[in-house]
Design an enzyme around this catalytic site. Structure first.
Site, PDB file in Angstrom:
ATOM      1  N   TYR A   1      40.482   3.261 -34.314  1.00  0.00           N
ATOM      2  CA  TYR A   1      39.287   4.272 -33.038  1.00  0.00           C
ATOM      3  C   TYR A   1      39.931   5.014 -32.625  1.00  0.00           C
ATOM      4  CZ  TYR A   1      34.483   3.677 -31.929  1.00  0.00           C
ATOM      5  OH  TYR A   1      32.957   4.232 -31.984  1.00  0.00           O
TER       6      TYR A   1
ATOM      7  N   SER B   1      32.336   8.630 -29.468  1.00  0.00           N
ATOM      8  CA  SER B   1      32.744   7.408 -28.130  1.00  0.00           C
ATOM      9  C   SER B   1      33.658   7.675 -27.265  1.00  0.00           C
ATOM     10  CB  SER B   1      33.576   6.294 -28.947  1.00  0.00           C
ATOM     11  OG  SER B   1      34.263   5.760 -27.770  1.00  0.00           O
TER      12      SER B   1
END
Length: 271
Positions: free
Chosen positions: A127, A114
């Site tokens: 995250y 990501s």
């Protein structure tokens, strides 16, 4: 190329995404059973997966992922471990299981990361930690696998929240009620609600087409010399990732403080 033709020839090891399994403490045999059942239900030949794996595995795509947001002191060590078990250790487990077969075929491994491996704003540390850790794992693995002719690639999508539904809709009360008494005394429900409103705006955006990410994964598997890292993001996200990579923290901290609404949020803290 239709996936029916693509899978047998290229994506023989696509466990993390295709089987929709939770990689937390699941045995390899059960993973294979889940994967086999998934493809048999969709018209592929019986025992296609096991036959392919017995022969060789050329491509492995690690795409398992969950998310949990919140400022650091809102969460517990268990929260960090739970997300890491899927996002980081799930990929590591699958990789360790398939390394001998990937080496045998001189294939390649693809990992879904990501832009949050690079862009690490407030309220998203859980995250971000897992995605940055995953990329560090890939950096080492890439060097180690080179002598075996194996290529290791990372796909780094931007914000596809509205398409993936990775963030669940919650209320300020849902979040605030999980706080310890000490944390409740500092952070009001109104403070938490500022984040809720920001997330709601992201969820209401028109969904970005996830096929862009899928196409990048397929390209990574098919072309002869893929990039080590592919970024699938907007111009704004790509620009911010560049800034986060090369600018000093004396610039980054004030930047995120301003962009993240921290000045307005500060007055809602109980000091």
């Amino acid at each position: 190329m239709h996936p029916r033709h693509l899978f047998p020839n290229i994506v023989k090891g696509q466990v993390s995404r295709a089987s929709r399994i939770n990689t937390d403490d699941i045995q390899f045999e059960q993973e294979l059973d889940n994967l086999t059942g998934y493809f048999e239900q969709r018209g592929y030949g019986k025992n296609l997966v096991r036959n392919a794996i017995d022969e060789s595995v050329w491509g492995l795509v690690n795409n398992a992922g969950i998310s949990k947001w919140g400022e650091v002191e809102w969460n517990t060590v268990h929260d960090y471990k739970r997300v890491a078990e899927i996002n980081l250790f799930g990929s590591i487990r699958t990789t360790l299981a398939f390394i001998p077969l990937i080496k045998k075929s001189k294939g390649r491994m693809v990992f879904m990361s990501s832009t949050n491996a690079i862009i690490t704003p407030q309220c998203n540390s859980i995250y971000c930690v897992t995605k940055r850790g995953l990329e560090a794992f890939c950096d080492s693995l890439r060097i180690e696998m080179k002598k075996f002719g194996v290529i290791v690639c990372v796909v780094r999508p931007g914000d596809f929240t509205s398409a993936t539904k990775i963030l669940k809709k919650q209320t300020a009360e849902d979040i605030w009620s999980t706080f310890s008494e000490d944390v409740k005394q500092v952070y009001s429900k109104e403070y938490v609600d500022t984040y809720i409103k920001s997330i709601d705006m992201r969820l209401k955006r028109q969904s970005r087409d996830p096929d862009e990410v899928v196409s990048t994964v397929v390209k990574t598997l098919m072309i002869s010399n893929p990039n080590a890292v592919w970024t699938v993001a907007s111009v704004a996200e790509t620009s911010l990732a560049f800034i986060c990579s090369y600018f000093p923290y004396s610039v980054l901290v004030p930047l995120f403080y301003s962009l993240g609404g921290e000045k307005e949020r500060r007055v809602l803290i109980n000091q």
